[in-house]
Write an enzyme that holds these catalytic residues in place. Sequence first.
Site, PDB file in Angstrom:
ATOM      1  CE1 TYR A  48     -38.057  67.758 -22.023  1.00  0.00           C
ATOM      2  CE2 TYR A  48     -37.900  68.988 -24.161  1.00  0.00           C
ATOM      3  CZ  TYR A  48     -38.457  67.850 -23.365  1.00  0.00           C
ATOM      4  OH  TYR A  48     -38.946  66.809 -24.063  1.00  0.00           O
ATOM      5  N   GLY A  55     -39.377  64.513 -22.595  1.00  0.00           N
ATOM      6  CA  GLY A  55     -40.893  64.106 -22.332  1.00  0.00           C
ATOM      7  C   GLY A  55     -41.080  63.915 -20.754  1.00  0.00           C
TER       8      GLY A  55
END
Length: 506
Positions: A48, A55
Amino acid sequence: MQNLYEEENKIWRVVFEKQPVSIDPEQHRAVEEAYRFLSEFQQGKVIYGINTGFGPMAQYRVDDADLAALQYNIIRSHSCGAGNCLPAECVRAAMYARLQTFLAGKSGVHPETVEKIASFLNHDIIPDVPEHGSVGASGDLVQLAHIALALIGEGNVFYQGRRRPAAEALEMCGLEPLRVHIREGLAITNGTAVMTGIGLVNLHYARKLLEASLLASVMMNEIAGSYDDFMSEVLNAAKFHYGQIEIAARMREIAASSGLLRSRQQELYGADSKKADVFRHKVQPYYSLRCVPQIIGPVLETVDNASRVLLEEVRSVDDNPVVDPQSRNVYHGGNFHGDYVSLEMDKLKMAVVKLTVLAERQINYLFHDRINGILPPFVNLGKIGLNYGLQAAQFTATSTTAESQSLAVSMYVHSIPNNNDNQDVVSMGTNSALLARKVIENAFQVLSVQLMGLVQAVDCLGVPDKLSCSTRKLYEEVRAIVPRFEEDAPKYEEIRNMIEYLKKGK
């Protein structure tokens, strides 16, 4: 508690005294090790914020050719705060907190990142950070983005007394802008450093308010000629709260040399006590005088607990993902969530409001001649009717207290989902810290009026020489700012000077 105070003082020296920051070689090695591990580990994996969007956009892979742009994009896109600039002391505290997270060696940032933040602190380059923008869930994304923007040489900073482009300040200091390596954009923006920084500054001033309130409350009881057993060791030890016991002990220490407090043992427990049916002097004073240990005790405990939580937050790794060279893994979670800070700032805010209410009630006792029975209305040393003493100053204290009471509503429970409901439970920690900052500022205003009234009362009764050593010192310091007055004159400058005195006092 001594360790708490020592750790706080270390931070105060950096934030307020601008003591230079140095990076321990072991910490530098830990940062470098985490960076090297992440460089190797990321190859061929989906991580990530390194090769995905942020997000709700995390479901989208980002091409290798765009990875550097991805990090710059989160900084630039999130630099969208609004409102007044955060004070320099809050920004310095935030940068210090961010630095401590990275020095733990679990963020995977390049060593250049910690060196650049330390350089900003040591050169006193203060990024222009707006106060509004954080919901305190992925940390303080917006405000931290403004700090990151300055680190990469964009946006604005305050340097040498002027707001100027960050690139200009960096050039003046012989510094290069920070370069993005693997995840610098996300790492700098994704944490609780701003709410923690504001919270640390709040803590610093809350302790000053606490000490001022303590001294003022002893002087208030001296002026009223209270019986001294309300602060006795036996009485307060009968209730098992360390804050109350500590406050009572401090009050006894402050009052030890006073010639104004009364002894119940001598006056009401002796043979002469049977001679009167009605007692001219109050057998028990009002709660705002008598219950000071019970009122300020919880405030002390709240401040101490906030200190413990905030210092734990400073030492914590509060970004996402967490890079761990020891276990050879990268962990995804929510260490950026600000609930710990938010709840403590709510509690601190309410405690300071109660401290303000106590000061306002003591002002009312002092200014209300029919209640205290020993002073002219509004401690007016001039001609009653022609002069007004501190009558109007009470309006200021009362209205300011009322505002603080309205601000005491919790932010911690005030979650609003946002970010396409990705952030469906948020902390509002920065808002909580900002509101706590506001009520702390208000408290300084109210205590300034209170101290002005106290010294007028001392002069009215002609008892400076009977004050305790500590309250006599306070009296003299306040009188150096606010000379005795009989004639009416504007007081706003003196109130402002009193606020500065209280903020800087030891």
